[in-house]
Design a protein around this motif. Structure first.
Motif, PDB file in Angstrom:
ATOM      1  N   VAL A 131      60.000  23.783  67.831  1.00  0.00           N
ATOM      2  CA  VAL A 131      60.728  23.434  66.611  1.00  0.00           C
ATOM      3  C   VAL A 131      60.096  24.028  65.364  1.00  0.00           C
ATOM      4  O   VAL A 131      60.749  24.171  64.338  1.00  0.00           O
ATOM      5  CB  VAL A 131      60.821  21.897  66.431  1.00  0.00           C
ATOM      6  N   ALA A 132      58.825  24.371  65.430  1.00  0.00           N
ATOM      7  CA  ALA A 132      58.113  24.813  64.233  1.00  0.00           C
ATOM      8  C   ALA A 132      58.396  26.270  63.923  1.00  0.00           C
ATOM      9  O   ALA A 132      58.381  27.129  64.797  1.00  0.00           O
ATOM     10  CB  ALA A 132      56.612  24.598  64.405  1.00  0.00           C
ATOM     11  N   LYS A 133      58.666  26.549  62.666  1.00  0.00           N
ATOM     12  CA  LYS A 133      58.782  27.900  62.156  1.00  0.00           C
ATOM     13  C   LYS A 133      57.918  27.987  60.902  1.00  0.00           C
ATOM     14  O   LYS A 133      57.689  26.981  60.223  1.00  0.00           O
ATOM     15  CB  LYS A 133      60.238  28.234  61.833  1.00  0.00           C
ATOM     16  N   PRO A 134      57.451  29.157  60.547  1.00  0.00           N
ATOM     17  CA  PRO A 134      56.564  29.270  59.385  1.00  0.00           C
ATOM     18  C   PRO A 134      57.135  28.657  58.115  1.00  0.00           C
ATOM     19  O   PRO A 134      56.399  28.157  57.276  1.00  0.00           O
ATOM     20  CB  PRO A 134      56.381  30.784  59.252  1.00  0.00           C
ATOM     21  N   ALA A 135      58.466  28.686  57.942  1.00  0.00           N
ATOM     22  CA  ALA A 135      59.062  28.168  56.714  1.00  0.00           C
ATOM     23  C   ALA A 135      59.332  26.667  56.778  1.00  0.00           C
ATOM     24  O   ALA A 135      59.799  26.083  55.807  1.00  0.00           O
ATOM     25  CB  ALA A 135      60.368  28.899  56.421  1.00  0.00           C
ATOM     26  N   GLU A 136      59.035  26.041  57.899  1.00  0.00           N
ATOM     27  CA  GLU A 136      59.338  24.628  58.057  1.00  0.00           C
ATOM     28  C   GLU A 136      58.059  23.803  58.081  1.00  0.00           C
ATOM     29  O   GLU A 136      57.690  23.191  59.088  1.00  0.00           O
ATOM     30  CB  GLU A 136      60.160  24.405  59.329  1.00  0.00           C
ATOM     31  N   ALA A 137      57.375  23.754  56.961  1.00  0.00           N
ATOM     32  CA  ALA A 137      56.099  23.061  56.879  1.00  0.00           C
ATOM     33  C   ALA A 137      56.247  21.559  57.092  1.00  0.00           C
ATOM     34  O   ALA A 137      55.291  20.886  57.475  1.00  0.00           O
ATOM     35  CB  ALA A 137      55.451  23.322  55.516  1.00  0.00           C
ATOM     36  N   GLU A 138      57.455  21.024  56.869  1.00  0.00           N
ATOM     37  CA  GLU A 138      57.634  19.584  57.005  1.00  0.00           C
ATOM     38  C   GLU A 138      57.480  19.099  58.436  1.00  0.00           C
ATOM     39  O   GLU A 138      57.267  17.911  58.674  1.00  0.00           O
ATOM     40  CB  GLU A 138      59.003  19.161  56.464  1.00  0.00           C
ATOM     41  N   VAL A 139      57.594  19.989  59.415  1.00  0.00           N
ATOM     42  CA  VAL A 139      57.443  19.566  60.803  1.00  0.00           C
ATOM     43  C   VAL A 139      56.056  19.897  61.347  1.00  0.00           C
ATOM     44  O   VAL A 139      55.756  19.530  62.487  1.00  0.00           O
ATOM     45  CB  VAL A 139      58.515  20.215  61.707  1.00  0.00           C
ATOM     46  N   ARG A 140      55.226  20.557  60.577  1.00  0.00           N
ATOM     47  CA  ARG A 140      53.923  20.981  61.065  1.00  0.00           C
ATOM     48  C   ARG A 140      52.803  20.211  60.372  1.00  0.00           C
ATOM     49  O   ARG A 140      52.905  19.854  59.204  1.00  0.00           O
ATOM     50  CB  ARG A 140      53.729  22.483  60.826  1.00  0.00           C
ATOM     51  N   LEU A 141      51.742  19.979  61.091  1.00  0.00           N
ATOM     52  CA  LEU A 141      50.541  19.410  60.500  1.00  0.00           C
ATOM     53  C   LEU A 141      49.755  20.516  59.809  1.00  0.00           C
ATOM     54  O   LEU A 141      49.649  21.629  60.325  1.00  0.00           O
ATOM     55  CB  LEU A 141      49.660  18.766  61.576  1.00  0.00           C
ATOM     56  N   SER A 142      49.201  20.209  58.663  1.00  0.00           N
ATOM     57  CA  SER A 142      48.324  21.170  57.997  1.00  0.00           C
ATOM     58  C   SER A 142      46.999  21.242  58.746  1.00  0.00           C
ATOM     59  O   SER A 142      46.694  20.389  59.601  1.00  0.00           O
ATOM     60  CB  SER A 142      48.076  20.739  56.552  1.00  0.00           C
ATOM     61  N   LYS A 143      46.195  22.231  58.422  1.00  0.00           N
ATOM     62  CA  LYS A 143      44.893  22.351  59.074  1.00  0.00           C
ATOM     63  C   LYS A 143      44.047  21.119  58.807  1.00  0.00           C
ATOM     64  O   LYS A 143      43.383  20.590  59.718  1.00  0.00           O
ATOM     65  CB  LYS A 143      44.171  23.612  58.586  1.00  0.00           C
ATOM     66  N   ASP A 144      44.065  20.619  57.586  1.00  0.00           N
ATOM     67  CA  ASP A 144      43.278  19.429  57.246  1.00  0.00           C
ATOM     68  C   ASP A 144      43.763  18.213  58.028  1.00  0.00           C
ATOM     69  O   ASP A 144      42.959  17.384  58.473  1.00  0.00           O
ATOM     70  CB  ASP A 144      43.338  19.152  55.746  1.00  0.00           C
ATOM     71  N   GLU A 145      45.078  18.100  58.184  1.00  0.00           N
ATOM     72  CA  GLU A 145      45.618  16.982  58.963  1.00  0.00           C
ATOM     73  C   GLU A 145      45.204  17.089  60.426  1.00  0.00           C
ATOM     74  O   GLU A 145      44.877  16.081  61.076  1.00  0.00           O
ATOM     75  CB  GLU A 145      47.141  16.965  58.853  1.00  0.00           C
ATOM     76  N   LYS A 146      45.198  18.295  60.951  1.00  0.00           N
ATOM     77  CA  LYS A 146      44.775  18.486  62.332  1.00  0.00           C
ATOM     78  C   LYS A 146      43.312  18.103  62.512  1.00  0.00           C
ATOM     79  O   LYS A 146      42.945  17.421  63.478  1.00  0.00           O
ATOM     80  CB  LYS A 146      44.994  19.937  62.750  1.00  0.00           C
ATOM     81  N   VAL A 147      42.479  18.522  61.585  1.00  0.00           N
ATOM     82  CA  VAL A 147      41.048  18.201  61.661  1.00  0.00           C
ATOM     83  C   VAL A 147      40.841  16.694  61.591  1.00  0.00           C
ATOM     84  O   VAL A 147      40.077  16.119  62.385  1.00  0.00           O
ATOM     85  CB  VAL A 147      40.275  18.914  60.533  1.00  0.00           C
ATOM     86  N   ALA A 148      41.525  16.030  60.658  1.00  0.00           N
ATOM     87  CA  ALA A 148      41.348  14.588  60.490  1.00  0.00           C
ATOM     88  C   ALA A 148      41.798  13.823  61.738  1.00  0.00           C
ATOM     89  O   ALA A 148      41.098  12.917  62.215  1.00  0.00           O
ATOM     90  CB  ALA A 148      42.127  14.113  59.263  1.00  0.00           C
ATOM     91  N   ARG A 149      42.950  14.167  62.257  1.00  0.00           N
ATOM     92  CA  ARG A 149      43.443  13.471  63.447  1.00  0.00           C
ATOM     93  C   ARG A 149      42.604  13.796  64.669  1.00  0.00           C
ATOM     94  O   ARG A 149      42.313  12.915  65.488  1.00  0.00           O
ATOM     95  CB  ARG A 149      44.908  13.844  63.691  1.00  0.00           C
TER      96      ARG A 149
END
Length: 388
Positions: free
Chosen positions: A348-366
């Motif tokens: 589902v993720a595409k580069p222009a669809e940031a709303e469906v992707r976790l940011s790098k910081d969110e990935k690190v935190a989780r």
């Protein structure tokens, strides 16, 4: 995207062939007179003779297999094992050899099953004693180990598609894990996988969807209750976080997780948290040095960068399955013998669809929370421990 090293249609072994279209996105549709199924890599399915009313009056037939005949229930609702039915057995102590699985039961997909460790197969048929025209073909396959069987189960259920899709098979309580699709059912436990296919030439596809569910569930639960072996998932699958996990959203790879040679066994979890979609990759090893070796393999991928302050060691890397697919960014960390990686959902993720992707910081935190929790949890069954 997590690369799937084996690609094939989501279709089970059949009485004389692997039935159902290779183009189906999900293992799903039963067969009806109004639905022409184009098959690839298999012979035409046999004509199914409708059982007459009262066919189950004597309590149903028996399975002519001294090795695994007791794993099948004789009756389930109005259905029973076909009286005087022909039991087909392949492989260890079977009537037919494993080579004959390839030449008489399947064309083009035999090697896929064998790659997961297929050792034996039994094919039986249930019929509707009420004369409703339905039948259920059950294929029970035995693998070299539980990891191979569970991997094949998850391959069938995920079918290289999005498990969050409304058409995806739904969980049922059967064996160690069960799933119900449109006209299809799946049961895993220990080294065993049962695949059920509902057939009714008198019904439309819509009728099949409704009428198949009760009987498939009943037979799946019955067989799942008889299968021996452990219901515990392989260690990597067991370690995956359960919060926000999509139902039936686990795919297990007995080898070459992420499609990377020598990386070994692992599991991929599919997750949905509100609008956010992501995957978690899990590897569990029985020795920290083996886990370190896996991290070394990941570190060798082009563009991989270190991430500081996360667990024992961590990396940021990009995976692109094909030039026409979006790039998936992963943060991967190791804590002792456990490796977790969180990345984008390629489906589902595409580069222009940031709303469906976790940011790098969110990935690190989780990831920091997940891997610490997994590392401190009681040890899971080591079904994939140390596999390289």
């Amino acid at each position: 995207m997590v690369k799937v090293p084996l690609t094939f249609s989501a279709v089970p072994l059949g009485a004389l062939a692997f039935a159902v279209s290779a183009s189906l996105a999900f293992a799903g549709s039963g067969c009806s007179k109004n639905e022409k199924t184009e098959e690839r890599g298999s012979a035409p399915p046999p004509v199914v003779e409708t059982a007459k009313p009262g066919a189950c009056a004597s309590g149903g037939g028996t399975v002519d297999d001294p090795v695994q005949g007791e794993f099948f229930v004789r009756t389930a609702g109005s259905y029973c094992l076909e009286p005087q039915g022909d039991t087909k057995t392949y492989g260890d102590r079977g009537k037919l050899t494993m080579d004959q699985v390839c030449t008489t039961a399947v064309d083009g997909e035999c090697e896929v099953y064998k790659s997961y460790g297929l050792k034996r197969a039994v094919i039986v048929r249930y019929v509707d004693g009420g004369g409703g025209g339905g039948s259920v073909e059950v294929v029970l396959t035995t693998f070299a180990d539980p990891g191979g069987a569970y991997g094949m189960f998850t391959k069938r259920v995920i079918a290289d598609a999005d498990p969050a899709d409304a058409r995806a098979p739904k969980p049922i309580t059967a064996g160690g894990a069960g799933a119900l699709g449109n006209g299809r059912g799946y049961v895993w436990k220990g080294p065993y996988l049962a695949e059920l296919t509902y057939l009714n030439e008198q019904e439309s596809p819509e009728q099949i969807t409704k009428s198949s569910a009760p009987v498939l569930t009943a037979i799946a639960e019955g067989i799942g209750g008889k299968l021996p072996g452990s219901a515990e998932k392989p260690a990597a699958a067991h370690a995956l976080p359960t919060a926000n996990l999509v139902p039936n959203g686990i795919q297990y790879f007995p080898k070459e997780i992420l499609g990377i040679a020598r990386l070994g066994a692992g599991a991929v979890g599919y997750y949905k948290d509100g609008t956010k979609r992501y995957r978690i990759v899990s590897l569990v090893r029985d020795d920290a040095d083996v886990a370190k070796d896996a991290m070394k393999l990941l570190r060798q991928r082009p563009g991989t960068l270190p991430v500081s302050g996360l667990a024992d060691e961590a990396l940021h890397l990009t995976i692109q399955d094909a030039p026409d697919r979006p790039k998936s960014e992963y943060v991967v960390a190791r804590k002792g013998t456990i490796i977790f990686g969180v990345g984008d959902e390629d489906l589902v993720a595409k580069p222009a669809e940031a709303e469906v992707r976790l940011s790098k910081d969110e990935k690190v935190a989780r990831l920091r929370t997940w891997i610490l929790a997994a590392a401190g949890a009681p040890a899971a069954p080591a079904a994939d421990a140390g596999k390289r």
